[in-house]
Design a protein around this motif. Sequence first.
Motif, PDB file in Angstrom:
ATOM      1  N   VAL A 279     -13.341  -7.577   9.966  1.00 25.00           N
ATOM      2  CA  VAL A 279     -12.584  -6.331   9.962  1.00 25.00           C
ATOM      3  C   VAL A 279     -11.336  -6.526   9.100  1.00 25.00           C
ATOM      4  CG1 VAL A 279     -11.238  -4.743  11.412  1.00 25.00           C
ATOM      5  CG2 VAL A 279     -13.501  -5.518  12.147  1.00 25.00           C
ATOM      6  N   ILE A 280     -10.749  -7.720   9.197  1.00 26.10           N
ATOM      7  CA  ILE A 280      -9.747  -8.177   8.232  1.00 26.10           C
ATOM      8  C   ILE A 280     -10.205  -9.542   7.741  1.00 26.10           C
ATOM      9  CG2 ILE A 280      -7.803  -6.880   9.144  1.00 26.10           C
ATOM     10  CD1 ILE A 280      -6.877  -9.430  10.591  1.00 26.10           C
ATOM     11  N   ARG A 281      -9.695  -9.968   6.580  1.00 30.16           N
ATOM     12  CA  ARG A 281     -10.108 -11.241   6.001  1.00 30.16           C
ATOM     13  C   ARG A 281      -8.966 -12.233   5.866  1.00 30.16           C
ATOM     14  NH1 ARG A 281     -13.550  -6.593   4.160  1.00 30.16           N
ATOM     15  NH2 ARG A 281     -15.663  -7.371   4.527  1.00 30.16           N
ATOM     16  N   THR A 282      -7.729 -11.792   6.075  1.00 31.92           N
ATOM     17  CA  THR A 282      -6.575 -12.652   5.894  1.00 31.92           C
ATOM     18  C   THR A 282      -5.912 -12.920   7.240  1.00 31.92           C
ATOM     19  OG1 THR A 282      -6.193 -11.614   3.737  1.00 31.92           O
ATOM     20  CG2 THR A 282      -4.403 -12.940   4.657  1.00 31.92           C
ATOM     21  N   PRO A 283      -5.756 -14.186   7.627  1.00 30.38           N
ATOM     22  CA  PRO A 283      -5.092 -14.487   8.905  1.00 30.38           C
ATOM     23  C   PRO A 283      -3.678 -13.920   8.952  1.00 30.38           C
ATOM     24  CG  PRO A 283      -6.225 -16.437   8.072  1.00 30.38           C
ATOM     25  CD  PRO A 283      -6.269 -15.410   6.967  1.00 30.38           C
ATOM     26  N   VAL A 284      -3.277 -13.506  10.126  1.00 30.92           N
ATOM     27  CA  VAL A 284      -1.947 -12.946  10.333  1.00 30.92           C
ATOM     28  C   VAL A 284      -1.522 -13.307  11.753  1.00 30.92           C
ATOM     29  CG1 VAL A 284      -2.843 -10.723  11.153  1.00 30.92           C
ATOM     30  CG2 VAL A 284      -0.561 -10.823  10.152  1.00 30.92           C
ATOM     31  N   THR A 285      -0.232 -13.419  11.989  1.00 30.48           N
ATOM     32  CA  THR A 285       0.276 -13.720  13.322  1.00 30.48           C
ATOM     33  C   THR A 285       0.829 -12.458  13.976  1.00 30.48           C
ATOM     34  OG1 THR A 285       2.523 -14.204  12.576  1.00 30.48           O
ATOM     35  CG2 THR A 285       0.921 -16.027  12.511  1.00 30.48           C
ATOM     36  N   VAL A 286       0.959 -12.502  15.281  1.00 23.43           N
ATOM     37  CA  VAL A 286       1.565 -11.377  15.996  1.00 23.43           C
ATOM     38  C   VAL A 286       3.008 -11.178  15.530  1.00 23.43           C
ATOM     39  CG1 VAL A 286       2.280 -10.518  18.257  1.00 23.43           C
ATOM     40  CG2 VAL A 286       0.057 -11.646  17.993  1.00 23.43           C
ATOM     41  N   ALA A 287       3.715 -12.276  15.313  1.00 23.27           N
ATOM     42  CA  ALA A 287       5.094 -12.171  14.840  1.00 23.27           C
ATOM     43  C   ALA A 287       5.164 -11.431  13.510  1.00 23.27           C
ATOM     44  CB  ALA A 287       5.710 -13.564  14.708  1.00 23.27           C
ATOM     45  N   GLU A 288       4.203 -11.680  12.637  1.00 24.19           N
ATOM     46  CA  GLU A 288       4.182 -10.984  11.353  1.00 24.19           C
ATOM     47  C   GLU A 288       3.892  -9.501  11.530  1.00 24.19           C
ATOM     48  OE1 GLU A 288       2.808 -14.538   8.303  1.00 24.19           O
ATOM     49  OE2 GLU A 288       1.285 -13.510   9.505  1.00 24.19           O
ATOM     50  N   LEU A 289       3.024  -9.157  12.476  1.00 24.45           N
ATOM     51  CA  LEU A 289       2.744  -7.747  12.739  1.00 24.45           C
ATOM     52  C   LEU A 289       3.997  -7.008  13.190  1.00 24.45           C
ATOM     53  CD1 LEU A 289      -0.675  -7.749  14.657  1.00 24.45           C
ATOM     54  CD2 LEU A 289      -0.277  -7.583  12.199  1.00 24.45           C
ATOM     55  N   LEU A 290       4.832  -7.696  13.931  1.00 27.37           N
ATOM     56  CA  LEU A 290       6.024  -7.078  14.524  1.00 27.37           C
ATOM     57  C   LEU A 290       7.297  -7.413  13.749  1.00 27.37           C
ATOM     58  CD1 LEU A 290       5.190  -7.735  18.278  1.00 27.37           C
ATOM     59  CD2 LEU A 290       5.062  -5.541  17.080  1.00 27.37           C
ATOM     60  N   ASP A 291       7.157  -7.978  12.563  1.00 23.21           N
ATOM     61  CA  ASP A 291       8.323  -8.436  11.815  1.00 23.21           C
ATOM     62  C   ASP A 291       9.291  -7.308  11.502  1.00 23.21           C
ATOM     63  OD1 ASP A 291       9.789 -10.513  10.254  1.00 23.21           O
ATOM     64  OD2 ASP A 291       9.252  -9.205   8.576  1.00 23.21           O
ATOM     65  N   ASP A 292       8.787  -6.154  11.079  1.00 21.87           N
ATOM     66  CA  ASP A 292       9.674  -5.028  10.755  1.00 21.87           C
ATOM     67  C   ASP A 292      10.472  -4.600  11.990  1.00 21.87           C
ATOM     68  OD1 ASP A 292       8.791  -5.009   8.141  1.00 21.87           O
ATOM     69  OD2 ASP A 292       7.419  -3.306   8.408  1.00 21.87           O
ATOM     70  N   PHE A 293       9.790  -4.496  13.111  1.00 24.12           N
ATOM     71  CA  PHE A 293      10.474  -4.128  14.361  1.00 24.12           C
ATOM     72  C   PHE A 293      11.532  -5.168  14.711  1.00 24.12           C
ATOM     73  CE2 PHE A 293      10.805  -4.880  18.930  1.00 24.12           C
ATOM     74  CZ  PHE A 293      11.288  -3.667  19.371  1.00 24.12           C
TER      75      PHE A 293
END
Length: 298
Positions: A279-293
């Motif tokens: 569904v996605i191909r690039t690893p990402v962390t929860v912290a990165e998802l919430l970085d803007d917040f």
Amino acid sequence: MARALSIVTKSYPHTAFLADPGFRAGGHEVELAAVDPIYKAFAPMVRELRYDVSELAVATFLQAREAGAPISLLPVVLSGDFHHHSLTRWPGSPEIAPADLTGKRVGVRAYSQTTGLWVRGILHEEFGVDAKDVTWVTVEEPHVASYAEPPNVERTTGKLLDVLKRGDVVAAVLGPPALDSAQGPLVPIIPDWRAAEEAWGERHATVPINHMLTVRRDLLEAEPGTVSELYQAFSAQIEARKAADAEPGPRVRALRAGVTDELVAGLQTAIDYALQQNVIRTPVTVAELLDDFTRHLA
């Protein structure tokens, strides 16, 4: 006078405050977009940034972020549920066990639909069925236009319930709106699904997240105070909604506001499932998802 903020969410008890004529955020009035079903707002948000603030499915946000869409995630869960019961067959159709879906055709509204993400994760985790070994028959394209579907995804016509009814698929992933409109009780394929759902919840320490709150990044950067007011308003309503229910079911338990352990667990599991299923191909962390917040509001 400050311009009105365009906001789109489904009508929930915890979003009713948005329709209050007296509600303001950062001095802005609210202009509510009428979109039903709510998922029809997702493509305009991720492709055109049509709204200032939008409810958005988790899988769609993950794909939009990977594609570089300037949309920020707020730690506000607007809807969620367990999904063992969402894998169904038509009444009277041949019985089939979850483990026997390998090599079969299974319907889902779109491959990137979040309910499908959770169901495929359950199938792999609990029954050893890999998403790549099933043909996923879909009736809609992804919300994120640049997303390339895996080769085992097919498109067909008509409503998913009709695809299931005419036997084009042996099973289908159907979320609450479709389940609620079905003629007759669809048959869950996963046995003893209620107990299986609670066991999943205990194992992962969360209830699966479906939709969260997102905001245009340019609004967050230009007016963090406005977004903070909105965030606080949503948080207060969610806490009130949860406090009002003495014995909340999973749909109420799923509601969250703030960076809690449950939220982090839910997002991490969604990331793990999304990577596993392409569904996605690039690893990402929860912290990165919430970085803007975290940078602008936390």
